[in-house]
Design a protein around this motif. Structure first.
Motif, short mmCIF file in Angstrom:
data_model
loop_
_atom_site.label_atom_id
_atom_site.label_comp_id
_atom_site.label_asym_id
_atom_site.label_seq_id
_atom_site.Cartn_x
_atom_site.Cartn_y
_atom_site.Cartn_z
N LEU A 151 5.49 3.95 12.66
CA LEU A 151 5.20 5.35 12.99
C LEU A 151 4.43 5.36 14.29
O LEU A 151 3.35 4.76 14.39
N LEU A 152 5.01 6.02 15.30
CA LEU A 152 4.37 6.13 16.60
C LEU A 152 3.67 7.46 16.70
O LEU A 152 4.29 8.51 16.52
N ASN A 178 6.79 0.17 2.04
CA ASN A 178 8.20 0.53 2.25
C ASN A 178 8.40 1.64 3.27
O ASN A 178 9.43 1.69 3.94
N ASP A 179 7.44 2.57 3.37
CA ASP A 179 7.62 3.68 4.30
C ASP A 179 6.28 4.30 4.65
O ASP A 179 5.30 4.18 3.90
N ILE A 180 6.25 4.97 5.81
CA ILE A 180 5.04 5.62 6.33
C ILE A 180 5.42 7.00 6.83
O ILE A 180 6.48 7.18 7.44
N ALA A 181 4.56 8.00 6.59
CA ALA A 181 4.78 9.35 7.12
C ALA A 181 3.45 9.98 7.48
O ALA A 181 2.40 9.63 6.92
N LEU A 232 -2.30 9.60 7.10
CA LEU A 232 -0.98 9.03 6.86
C LEU A 232 -0.75 8.92 5.36
O LEU A 232 -1.70 8.78 4.58
N ALA A 233 0.50 8.96 4.95
CA ALA A 233 0.89 8.64 3.58
C ALA A 233 1.79 7.42 3.63
O ALA A 233 2.62 7.29 4.55
N SER A 293 11.31 5.44 -0.18
CA SER A 293 11.06 6.09 1.10
C SER A 293 10.43 7.45 0.86
O SER A 293 10.45 7.97 -0.25
N LEU A 294 9.81 8.00 1.92
CA LEU A 294 9.21 9.32 1.77
C LEU A 294 9.32 10.11 3.06
O LEU A 294 9.40 9.54 4.16
N VAL A 295 9.33 11.43 2.90
CA VAL A 295 9.24 12.37 4.01
C VAL A 295 8.14 13.36 3.64
O VAL A 295 8.07 13.82 2.50
N VAL A 296 7.27 13.68 4.59
CA VAL A 296 6.20 14.65 4.35
C VAL A 296 6.44 15.86 5.23
O VAL A 296 6.65 15.73 6.44
#
Length: 266
Positions: free
Chosen positions: A40-41, A78-81, A88-89, A125-128
């Motif tokens: 995540l940038l 596994n994922d970052i949002a 961050l989550a 995976s996740l989306v916020v």
């Protein structure tokens, strides 16, 4: 046996239709090798999941990025949002974790909640969006959490789906979930997600990328495009194979840039 001359020619030619000077060139490389490395940038900082660590890099100088922090967590990330400017989550094999990044050089874990069982029902995976986390949890399907209070994530609802929920994409009040066996279209306008329709893709769907009303699903063998103008009667538009003899290629991430889909492959 292929001769050295033929090998030289194979590597010398650019892909058809792309000028050699237009090919991407790596300006700098630093090793963040991991089974899966979500990135995540955020402005001048790159947040990377490295196994069970959240690593923070200062990338203000693009030619000399430097690691400035490491936060040890539990399980492979596994994922970052992004939740908001300071939060961050993350999801790993079993947990949803919130992290304070108000000081990027000193990230701090705020809270962690068990949202699934590793391997079979764990978060993939996740989306916020608007402080709501939409999480794919393999056999457990799609789960929705309220992150308004980042220290107390609150479960809003869950929807079991056919297959293994792997990846998702949001378009307004609809969530498109790649479930390996196809694509589930889910209404997320209310707290509890509701299934609208399911498209059996006949191809494994690991990743999904949207350009409404179109979507592309990706697996280790195929890329396939689908028209979801009518969600009750989606239309397959075309496909191409990415199969190689030794299954070296496997999409880990995909994103859309204009008319192109860019993938990161194993």
């Amino acid at each position: 046996m292929i001769s050295p001359t033929i090998l030289t020619l194979l590597f010398a030619f650019a892909p058809e239709g792309i000028a050699e000077e237009d090919l991407p060139v790596a300006k700098y490389h630093f090793n963040i090798l991991s089974p899966r490395t979500p990135l995540l940038l955020k402005e001048d900082y790159l947040f990377a999941g490295f196994k069970d660590e959240l690593r923070v890099y200062n990338v203000r100088n693009r030619l000399k990025p430097s690691q400035i922090a490491t936060l040890k967590l539990t399980g492979l990330i596994n994922d970052i949002a992004e939740v908001d400017d300071n939060t961050l989550a993350l999801v790993n094999g079993a947990l949803l974790v919130t992290v304070d990044i108000s000081s990027p050089g000193k990230p701090e874990k705020i809270h962690q909640s068990v949202v699934g069982v590793p391997e079979t029902h764990g978060p993939e995976s996740l989306v916020v969006r608007n402080r709501r986390a939409y999480i794919t949890c393999r056999k457990a399907g799609l789960k929705v959490y309220d992150l308004s209070d980042r220290s107390r994530p609150r479960s809003l609802g869950q929807l079991k789906l056919r297959g293994l929920a792997k990846n998702l994409a949001l378009d307004r009040d609809r969530c498109y979930v790649a479930t390996q066996t196809g694509v589930a279209i889910v209404d997320v306008s209310e707290d509890k997600p509701r299934l609208l329709s399911f498209y059996d893709s006949l191809r494994s769907a690991e990743e999904i990328v949207l350009r409404p009303p179109y979507a592309m699903i990706l697996s280790k063998e195929y890329f396939a495009s689908i028209d979801f103008s009518d969600i009750n009667e989606p239309k397959a538009l075309g496909e191409c194979t990415t199969l190689d003899l030794f299954f070296f290629r496997y999409p880990q991430e995909a994103l859309r840039s204009g008319d192109f889909v860019v993938t990161a492959q194993t």
